[in-house]
Design an enzyme around this catalytic site. Structure first.
Site, PDB file in Angstrom:
ATOM      1  N   ARG A  64       0.817  -1.216  -0.127  1.00 28.31           N
ATOM      2  CA  ARG A  64       0.027   0.067   0.046  1.00 28.31           C
ATOM      3  C   ARG A  64       0.806   1.322   0.102  1.00 28.31           C
ATOM      4  O   ARG A  64       1.967   1.303   0.822  1.00 28.31           O
ATOM      5  CB  ARG A  64      -1.006  -0.206   1.282  1.00 28.31           C
ATOM      6  CG  ARG A  64      -1.610   1.254   1.606  1.00 28.31           C
ATOM      7  CD  ARG A  64      -2.673   1.257   2.618  1.00 28.31           C
ATOM      8  NE  ARG A  64      -3.221   2.566   2.866  1.00 28.31           N
ATOM      9  CZ  ARG A  64      -3.028   3.418   3.870  1.00 28.31           C
ATOM     10  NH1 ARG A  64      -2.588   2.759   4.974  1.00 28.31           N
ATOM     11  NH2 ARG A  64      -3.480   4.361   3.893  1.00 28.31           N
TER      12      ARG A  64
ATOM     13  N   HIS B 208      -2.713  11.019   0.965  1.00 30.88           N
ATOM     14  CA  HIS B 208      -2.317  10.902   2.186  1.00 30.88           C
ATOM     15  C   HIS B 208      -1.396  12.015   2.637  1.00 30.88           C
ATOM     16  O   HIS B 208      -0.164  12.492   3.012  1.00 30.88           O
ATOM     17  CB  HIS B 208      -1.224   9.654   2.280  1.00 30.88           C
ATOM     18  CG  HIS B 208      -0.825   8.874   3.630  1.00 30.88           C
ATOM     19  ND1 HIS B 208      -1.078   7.685   3.709  1.00 30.88           N
ATOM     20  CD2 HIS B 208      -0.281   9.664   4.518  1.00 30.88           C
ATOM     21  CE1 HIS B 208      -0.457   7.482   5.176  1.00 30.88           C
ATOM     22  NE2 HIS B 208      -0.102   8.510   5.635  1.00 30.88           N
TER      23      HIS B 208
ATOM     24  N   GLU C 298      -6.970   8.425   6.713  1.00 36.84           N
ATOM     25  CA  GLU C 298      -7.072   9.204   8.030  1.00 36.84           C
ATOM     26  C   GLU C 298      -7.817  10.619   7.890  1.00 36.84           C
ATOM     27  O   GLU C 298      -7.134  11.592   8.201  1.00 36.84           O
ATOM     28  CB  GLU C 298      -5.729   9.007   8.691  1.00 36.84           C
ATOM     29  CG  GLU C 298      -5.173   7.659   8.698  1.00 36.84           C
ATOM     30  CD  GLU C 298      -4.041   7.429   9.850  1.00 36.84           C
ATOM     31  OE1 GLU C 298      -3.496   8.588  10.061  1.00 36.84           O
ATOM     32  OE2 GLU C 298      -3.675   6.644  10.201  1.00 36.84           O
TER      33      GLU C 298
ATOM     34  N   ASN D  23      -7.147   1.489  10.180  1.00 39.06           N
ATOM     35  CA  ASN D  23      -5.546   1.818  10.699  1.00 39.06           C
ATOM     36  C   ASN D  23      -5.882   1.838  12.563  1.00 39.06           C
ATOM     37  O   ASN D  23      -6.569   2.583  13.178  1.00 39.06           O
ATOM     38  CB  ASN D  23      -5.220   3.257  10.499  1.00 39.06           C
ATOM     39  CG  ASN D  23      -4.656   3.208   8.923  1.00 39.06           C
ATOM     40  OD1 ASN D  23      -4.829   2.309   8.325  1.00 39.06           O
ATOM     41  ND2 ASN D  23      -4.123   4.319   8.561  1.00 39.06           N
TER      42      ASN D  23
ATOM     43  N   TYR E 140      -3.644   1.610  16.217  1.00 36.42           N
ATOM     44  CA  TYR E 140      -2.345   1.545  16.761  1.00 36.42           C
ATOM     45  C   TYR E 140      -2.612   1.312  18.472  1.00 36.42           C
ATOM     46  O   TYR E 140      -1.660   0.935  19.096  1.00 36.42           O
ATOM     47  CB  TYR E 140      -1.604   2.837  16.464  1.00 36.42           C
ATOM     48  CG  TYR E 140      -1.166   2.790  15.454  1.00 36.42           C
ATOM     49  CD1 TYR E 140       0.459   2.476  14.945  1.00 36.42           C
ATOM     50  CD2 TYR E 140      -1.910   3.342  14.221  1.00 36.42           C
ATOM     51  CE1 TYR E 140       0.791   2.422  13.607  1.00 36.42           C
ATOM     52  CE2 TYR E 140      -1.461   3.536  12.829  1.00 36.42           C
ATOM     53  CZ  TYR E 140      -0.126   2.999  12.442  1.00 36.42           C
ATOM     54  OH  TYR E 140       0.616   3.097  11.274  1.00 36.42           O
TER      55      TYR E 140
ATOM     56  N   GLU F 136      -3.349  -0.296   8.326  1.00 34.46           N
ATOM     57  CA  GLU F 136      -1.972   0.224   9.116  1.00 34.46           C
ATOM     58  C   GLU F 136      -1.942  -0.477  10.425  1.00 34.46           C
ATOM     59  O   GLU F 136      -3.151  -0.376  11.243  1.00 34.46           O
ATOM     60  CB  GLU F 136      -1.722   1.654   9.261  1.00 34.46           C
ATOM     61  CG  GLU F 136      -1.285   2.308   7.881  1.00 34.46           C
ATOM     62  CD  GLU F 136      -1.012   3.787   8.063  1.00 34.46           C
ATOM     63  OE1 GLU F 136      -0.813   4.261   9.351  1.00 34.46           O
ATOM     64  OE2 GLU F 136      -1.347   4.630   7.267  1.00 34.46           O
TER      65      GLU F 136
HETATM   66  O1  IFM Z   1       3.106   7.551   9.909  1.00 32.82           O
HETATM   67  C1  IFM Z   1       1.747   7.386   9.985  1.00 32.82           C
HETATM   68  C2  IFM Z   1       0.881   7.348   9.019  1.00 32.82           C
HETATM   69  O2  IFM Z   1       1.339   8.438   7.687  1.00 32.82           O
HETATM   70  C3  IFM Z   1      -0.417   7.435   9.121  1.00 32.82           C
HETATM   71  N1  IFM Z   1      -0.942   6.596  10.335  1.00 32.82           N
HETATM   72  C4  IFM Z   1       0.088   6.693  11.540  1.00 32.82           C
HETATM   73  C5  IFM Z   1       1.259   6.563  11.119  1.00 32.82           C
HETATM   74  C6  IFM Z   1       2.084   6.395  12.432  1.00 32.82           C
HETATM   75  O3  IFM Z   1       1.977   7.749  13.021  1.00 32.82           O
END
Ligand code: IFM
Length: 457
Positions: free
Chosen positions: A78, A122, A167, A298, A300, A358
């Site tokens: 991606r 992006h 995002e 995404n 985290y 992500e």
């Molecule tokens: O690096 C970023 C990415 O560009 C978008 N999502 C989160 C990642 C980590 O912060």
């Protein structure tokens, strides 16, 4: 120990990157200036004073980078397109050199058996469009459709997976309310107008992508903050619900046909926009809700919400991990959040297909005397999140692939180069690439198509 079940046939293992974070070549071959060029060239905006002028020099080194992906056994990759390589002024004149660059990259990926997933936006808006009003202006949504049309007419015969935006929360709120990202604004009204125009641009671009790229899958990628209340008290629950609205529901609800959440609209109207969402026009919400082929997720971390202003609150029951157990970004490691999030998205919105677009972690990785990069904490992080994904699959979530962030260390926006998210270490002085131990572990997982213990490197 019982071996873990295999991942479903065709499950796509990938990695992800973004143009401004890796390409460099910021003003080469006709590329125009983007808001990230302008922002990172402005003193005080990036923590270490760096920028993406060179980054990982992927613009020149992409053939070797594709080879590294092939060595990893990746099934998918991606990456994003820099709008200003294609339309240097945002609209109008097309720069053929920019299209050719991505066309060569796509051909090389396909030749290596790697499925390209393209993210159209992006975060690197053409500066010319910013000067004309940026995302708070409706015309930017129209410009995005023009851009999506140009790119998909050129690549749509070979690229069959399209992600309109990465995002939108970051584009809207980090860029226009918090000011940490380009264009660096501190204005909630602009942030809210941006969120609408980004979503609108997505909805308006979907038919163009489908027209120019028959048989393709089209989706959008959202970032999710798993918002949890610190206790069952009404105060903490209300706060967590608000946070869920701010980060998550503001985007999922309109995308899946429910309009903007009424509680959030009321809250924003009360505090920031007394005249309401004046930028919403008839037909917009239907366009935004154009059915998707997939949602990109995404994930985290989680955030725990405690209402500090409540005097008679219940005792706190849910505590975040202490600082020393957090990633270099300060993010808590919470794989359970991925499991819950995937379930919620699928069962609440009946989404036909999901990809984790992500997930990954930054540590201050370093090369040892033997020239190796040991990153056991990244392997553990990925292992535990893959296990959460596997549990979601077992619960019936139609998860079709998983993209690790990131292929290689890169420019982490306002945080510069200190945050290393890569599976591949990058020495920015020499541009040497060194696959980390996590890359070797992922290669084995992909080859086995099965979750392996963290020690299997
Ligand atoms: O690096 C970023 C990415 O560009 C978008 N999502 C989160 C990642 C980590 O912060």
């Amino acid at each position: 120990m019982t071996p873990s079940p295999p991942f479903p046939p065709g499950f796509l293992w990938g990695t992800a990157t973004a143009a401004y974070q890796i390409e460099g070549g910021w003003n080469e071959d006709g590329k125009g200036e983007s808001i990230w060029d302008r922002f990172s060239h402005t003193s005080g905006k990036i923590i270490d004073g760096s920028n993406g002028n060179v980054a990982c020099d992927h613009y020149h080194r992409w053939p070797a980078d594709v080879q590294l992906m092939a060595d990893l056994g990746l099934k998918a990759y991606r990456f994003s397109i820099a709008w200003t390589r294609i339309l240097p002024s945002g609209r109008g004149q097309v720069n053929q050199a920019g299209l050719d660059f991505y066309s060569r990259l796509v051909d090389a990926l396909l030749a290596a058996g790697i499925t390209p997933f393209i993210t159209l936006y992006h975060w690197d808006l053409p500066q010319a469009l910013q000067d004309a009003g940026g995302w708070p202006a409706r015309a930017t949504a129209e410009a995005f459709v023009e851009y999506a049309d140009v790119v998909s007419r050129s690549l749509g015969d070979r690229v069959k997976h399209w992600i309109t935006h990465n995002e939108p929360w970051c584009t809207s709120f980090l860029g226009h309310q918090v000011g940490e990202h380009a264009p660096g604004r501190y204005d909630m009204r602009q942030a809210l107008a941006t969120s609408h125009h980004v979503l609108l641009s997505h909805g308006l671009a979907v038919p163009a992508l489908r027209r120019n790229s028959p048989g393709s899958e089209v989706g959008i990628t959202l970032n999710f903050t798993y918002a949890q209340a610190a206790s069952p008290s009404v105060y903490d629950q209300t706060l967590a619900r608000w946070a869920d609205g701010y980060f998550n529901r503001w985007f999922t609800e309109p995308l899946f046909g429910r309009g903007y959440p009424a509680d959030m609209t009321a809250s924003y109207t009360q505090t920031f926009i007394p005249d309401g969402l004046t930028w919403v026009q008839p037909g917009d919400m239907a366009a935004i809700a154009t059915p998707l082929d997939f949602l990109g997720v995404n994930y985290y971390t989680r955030e725990i919400f405690r209402d500090q202003s409540a005097k008679d609150n219940l005792p706190q029951e849910v505590f975040p991990a202490p600082d020393e157990e957090r990633t270099l970004m300060g993010w808590e490691i919470y794989p359970e959040g991925l499991y819950r999030l995937l379930n919620r998205l699928h069962f609440e919105y009946q989404i036909p297909k999901l990809y984790v677009t992500e997930n990954g972690v930054s540590w201050p990785d370093a090369v040892d005397a033997a020239g190796q990069v040991h990153d056991p904490r990244r392997i553990r992080y990925l292992h535990d999140h893959f296990a959460a994904a596997q549990r979601a699959l077992a619960a019936g979530v139609p998860l079709a692939g998983y993209f690790v962030w990131s292929l290689m260390d890169n420019f982490e926006w306002a945080k510069g180069y200190k945050q290393r998210f890569g599976l591949i270490y990058v020495d920015y002085e020499t541009q040497t690439r060194i696959p980390k131990h996590s890359a070797a572990w992922l290669r084995r997982v992909i080859a086995a198509h099965q979750l392996l213990p963290p020690a299997a490197t």
